[in-house]
Design an enzyme around this catalytic site. Structure first.
Site: not given
Length: 271
Positions: A193, A235
């Site tokens: 992303h 993440h």
């Protein structure tokens, strides 16, 4: 001589090590191998002379220890620095994962944070680009959209390949969403992303004429997408930073292989 024998027995009695509680100190431990050589030579018919070369060979073999028995007492500076940075990255990522679970401090904002992350997902961007390409009627618009589609496909393949190669897990035990499985965004490094948001924002800043407030909002959007992935525990911080760097280099690569209007028209007609 009787006097010498009596004095020897007296010394043995006065020796502290001959007491019952210290007898174990005079005995070799169980399972200990017998000494290979001693100062006195064995006497008797069973004793065989030892070759000097055998003793030297045994000493050399004893000095050559296998690598698995050696312990690294002085690790390199690079190893210490890398492990320290890795520990800091994990600690800070866990602290910023305020929406990682239902028991997190910002669990009520998890839905909104996930929605921000979805704006950087590959499936909406690819679908929206194809829809705009079909609706577009100008050659310039089709050229820009066709190169944007190429950049999006390049981003998905690059991130999926690197994640499959490195296979780094996230700071929390969070399972990927069904949309993540479609784009093969399963592992943590690098953040897909973040790379997509950085690449798209740089692409729009270079090829669209935008007012200053819109340009600022576009940069803030890319930063918020990366931060949202850390907040939901998907993440690490280094995953997001690496994604930003990879997205920038993907944009530079697309600029190098930019497809002209004629090439785009040929691909569109073939499609």
């Amino acid at each position: 001589m009787p006097g010498a024998q009596s004095r020897a027995r007296a010394r043995d009695r006065n020796n502290v090590l001959n007491r019952a509680e210290f007898l174990s100190l005079n005995q070799p431990p169980k399972g200990a191998p017998e000494p290979r050589s001693s100062g006195r030579k064995a006497s008797g018919p069973s004793a065989q002379p030892s070759c000097p070369g055998d003793g030297a060979r045994e000493r050399r073999q004893s000095q050559q220890l296998p690598e698995e028995d050696c312990m690294q007492l002085n690790p390199s500076f690079k190893g210490i620095a890398f492990n320290s940075l890795l520990a800091i990255d994990i600690c800070m990522s866990k602290r910023l994962g305020v929406c990682a679970g239902r028991a997190a401090s910002w669990a009520s904002a998890r839905s909104m944070v996930k929605l921000i992350g979805i704006t950087g997902h590959g499936i909406p961007w690819i679908g929206g680009t194809i829809l705009c390409l079909v609706k577009s009627s100008t050659l310039a618009g089709q050229e820009v959209l066709m190169n944007l589609l190429l950049a999006l496909l390049l981003d998905i393949m690059t991130v999926a390949g690197m994640q499959k190669l490195i296979k780094r897990r996230g700071p929390f035990e969070t399972s990927p969403s069904p949309l993540d499985y479609l784009t093969m965004d399963i592992y943590a490094f690098p953040a897909g992303h973040a790379s997509r948001a950085a690449m798209v924002s740089k692409f729009f800043l270079s090829h669209l004429v935008l007012a200053v407030p819109l340009r600022v909002l576009l940069v803030l959007w890319a930063l918020c997408v990366g931060l949202s992935r850390v907040m939901i525990g998907r993440h690490h911080i280094t995953d997001v930073l690496s994604g930003f760097v990879i997205g920038y280099f993907q944009f530079r690569l697309v600029e190098l292989v930019w497809m002209s209007s004629n090439t785009c028209q040929m691909l569109i007609s073939a499609w």
